[in-house]
Design a protein around this motif. Structure first.
Motif, mmCIF file in Angstrom:
data_model
loop_
_atom_site.group_PDB
_atom_site.id
_atom_site.type_symbol
_atom_site.label_atom_id
_atom_site.label_comp_id
_atom_site.label_asym_id
_atom_site.label_seq_id
_atom_site.Cartn_x
_atom_site.Cartn_y
_atom_site.Cartn_z
ATOM 1 N N ILE A 198 0.854 -1.182 0.000
ATOM 2 C CA ILE A 198 0.000 0.000 0.000
ATOM 3 C C ILE A 198 0.893 1.237 0.000
ATOM 4 O O ILE A 198 1.850 1.322 0.784
ATOM 5 N N GLU A 199 0.576 2.191 -0.894
ATOM 6 C CA GLU A 199 1.368 3.425 -0.991
ATOM 7 C C GLU A 199 0.458 4.637 -1.010
ATOM 8 O O GLU A 199 -0.541 4.679 -1.732
ATOM 9 N N SER A 200 0.769 5.623 -0.182
ATOM 10 C CA SER A 200 0.045 6.889 -0.173
ATOM 11 C C SER A 200 1.024 8.008 0.151
ATOM 12 O O SER A 200 1.672 7.998 1.211
ATOM 13 N N ASP A 201 1.150 8.942 -0.779
ATOM 14 C CA ASP A 201 1.965 10.135 -0.562
ATOM 15 C C ASP A 201 3.395 9.785 -0.135
ATOM 16 O O ASP A 201 3.960 10.397 0.768
ATOM 17 N N GLY A 202 3.976 8.777 -0.790
ATOM 18 C CA GLY A 202 5.359 8.397 -0.494
ATOM 19 C C GLY A 202 5.538 7.557 0.757
ATOM 20 O O GLY A 202 6.668 7.258 1.147
ATOM 21 N N CYS A 203 4.446 7.169 1.388
ATOM 22 C CA CYS A 203 4.501 6.290 2.556
ATOM 23 C C CYS A 203 4.075 4.891 2.130
ATOM 24 O O CYS A 203 3.154 4.736 1.327
ATOM 25 N N TYR A 204 4.730 3.875 2.700
ATOM 26 C CA TYR A 204 4.503 2.502 2.250
ATOM 27 C C TYR A 204 4.161 1.581 3.418
ATOM 28 O O TYR A 204 4.725 1.692 4.516
ATOM 29 N N MET A 205 3.253 0.654 3.141
ATOM 30 C CA MET A 205 2.908 -0.383 4.103
ATOM 31 C C MET A 205 2.845 -1.723 3.374
ATOM 32 O O MET A 205 2.242 -1.823 2.303
ATOM 33 N N LEU A 206 3.450 -2.741 3.962
ATOM 34 C CA LEU A 206 3.370 -4.100 3.429
ATOM 35 C C LEU A 206 2.508 -4.933 4.358
ATOM 36 O O LEU A 206 2.768 -4.998 5.566
ATOM 37 N N VAL A 207 1.474 -5.552 3.806
ATOM 38 C CA VAL A 207 0.626 -6.465 4.570
ATOM 39 C C VAL A 207 0.889 -7.875 4.053
ATOM 40 O O VAL A 207 0.514 -8.223 2.935
ATOM 41 N N GLN A 244 8.946 -0.495 -7.169
ATOM 42 C CA GLN A 244 8.042 0.583 -6.752
ATOM 43 C C GLN A 244 8.780 1.696 -6.002
ATOM 44 O O GLN A 244 8.156 2.599 -5.452
ATOM 45 N N SER A 245 10.113 1.625 -6.022
ATOM 46 C CA SER A 245 10.971 2.655 -5.402
ATOM 47 C C SER A 245 10.772 2.758 -3.894
ATOM 48 O O SER A 245 10.919 3.840 -3.303
ATOM 49 N N VAL A 246 10.474 1.639 -3.264
ATOM 50 C CA VAL A 246 10.361 1.627 -1.804
ATOM 51 C C VAL A 246 11.750 1.743 -1.197
ATOM 52 O O VAL A 246 12.658 0.998 -1.571
ATOM 53 N N ASP A 247 11.934 2.684 -0.305
ATOM 54 C CA ASP A 247 13.211 2.761 0.410
ATOM 55 C C ASP A 247 13.043 2.479 1.897
ATOM 56 O O ASP A 247 14.000 2.174 2.601
ATOM 57 N N LYS A 248 11.798 2.577 2.379
ATOM 58 C CA LYS A 248 11.497 2.256 3.770
ATOM 59 C C LYS A 248 10.039 1.838 3.853
ATOM 60 O O LYS A 248 9.186 2.363 3.131
ATOM 61 N N LEU A 249 9.762 0.877 4.703
ATOM 62 C CA LEU A 249 8.384 0.469 4.958
ATOM 63 C C LEU A 249 7.932 1.122 6.261
ATOM 64 O O LEU A 249 8.429 0.786 7.336
#
Length: 370
Positions: free
Chosen positions: A68-77, A95-100
């Motif tokens: 899940i991505e919103s405004d550059g914030c990421y969550m992995l479920v 997806q250019s994730v650098d931090k969860l």
């Protein structure tokens, strides 16, 4: 819970929220029994529904993993089973994730937890939410050892607690008890809200947990529902579906899996509810994008590891019939009685010609669908 115990938990939650707000992507926490200016601010964000939210249902075979991505914030479920850990990490990289900012391990079954361990090994993590029970498995031991090594404490779920992620927020729906006969019912369930759009994810929660969620009084209505327990007949009960009233259902499931998921009983209930059905075993990676008012679906038919979305949408299960039939290979759509209608396995259905064209399909030159 006595007042002193609640006060301590309330203090910890607000201290955590204050500390995390100093980082680039804040993680605001609002306890179900607490009120604050932060809570009012979150509510305002949701009614405006300003920014896009992307929910990636990653194809991990007979397992589950959602980014899940919103405004550059990421969550992995969840993260799928061991054979898909490299794909999940690759997908996050693409997806250019650098931090969860958040990781949720809904429960400790291997087909959900292995990829979580891989993600924790490769990315910094903010809040890790997981249920309060222990499992006797190697992957669970790896999970807890890695958390200890990274000095991350598990945040145990409390029903009604809200967390902000970018311009969206999610609320804990389950579990609602501390002792279950079936570990699936310990699954962490959430409702994710972006403006007027909402998603519900329930892990492998089964009917006992579903009925407990119904008893909380929390509004369970949603636009998109990730089918519980991969479409098992022991989840997605009639009463639960009536409360959810989802427009679309995503089923994360492996092709020709030995469990028979999704079950005929569940599919019948979903068909009766009139849901659009999207399955990872047929469509590969599925991406839902919300702008706060509308949700659009994009699918990667090739089910490759890149995780990059393409321009096609639709991809509904063939049991959900529409007025027009698209050919996933030629990208043309037809009237139902057209002689060029493709075989069933290459079909996608659309309710209107505009829907088909918006999905990138062109009208057939023979039947000229309108």
């Amino acid at each position: 819970m006595d007042k002193r115990s609640f006060s301590i938990k309330k203090f910890i939650a607000f201290f955590l929220a204050f500390s995390l707000s100093l980082t680039g992507c804040s993680q605001d926490v609002v306890l179900k029994n607490g009120t604050s200016k932060n809570q009012e601010s979150n509510s305002n964000v949701q009614t405006k529904g300003g920014k896009d939210l992307e929910v990636h249902f990653i194809d991990v075979g007979q397992g589950s993993s959602t980014l899940i991505e919103s405004d550059g914030c990421y969550m992995l479920v969840d993260g799928g089973d061991s054979k898909y850990t490299s794909k999940v990490v690759s997908y996050l990289n693409d997806q250019s994730v650098d931090k969860l900012d958040y990781i949720i391990a809904t429960h400790y079954d291997a087909d959900h937890l292995n990829g979580v361990v891989a993600a924790l090994s490769n990315y910094d993590a903010g809040v890790v939410i997981a249920p309060d029970y222990k499992a006797d498995s190697k992957v669970y031991k790896s999970f807890t050892s890695l958390l200890k090594e990274k000095k991350i404490k598990i945040t145990y779920p409390e029903t009604g607690t809200k967390y902000k992620i970018g311009g969206a927020e999610f609320t804990i729906l389950a579990p609602n008890d501390t002792h279950y006969d079936d570990a699936n019912d310990y699954s962490v369930a959430i409702k994710l809200v972006n403006g007027n759009n909402s998603f519900i994810l329930t892990g492998d929660a089964e009917i006992e947990s579903e009925y407990e969620m119904l008893e909380t009084g929390i509004d369970l209505s949603c636009d998109v529902y990730l089918a519980g327990h991969h479409g098992s007949r022991y989840s997605s009960s009639q009463a639960f579906l009536q409360a959810l009233e989802p427009d679309s259902v995503v089923i994360s499931v492996g092709k020709d899996n030995r469990y028979g998921h999704p079950s005929d009983e569940t599919m019948a209930r979903l068909d009766a509810a009139g849901c659009d059905i999207y399955r990872t075993d047929k469509l590969g990676d599925i991406i839902a994008t919300s702008n706060g008012k509308k949700i659009t679906f994009n699918v990667n038919k090739s089910s490759g590891s890149s995780g990059k979305k393409n321009n096609s949408s639709g991809g509904k299960d063939t049991k959900t019939k529409g007025a027009y039939i698209g050919n996933v290979n030629s990208k043309k759509f037809h009237e139902k009685d057209c002689g060029s209608v493709p075989d069933e396995e290459n079909r996608v259905y659309f309710n209107t010609a505009d829907d088909a064209e918006d999905a990138g399909y062109n009208p057939c030159g023979n039947c000229n669908p309108k």
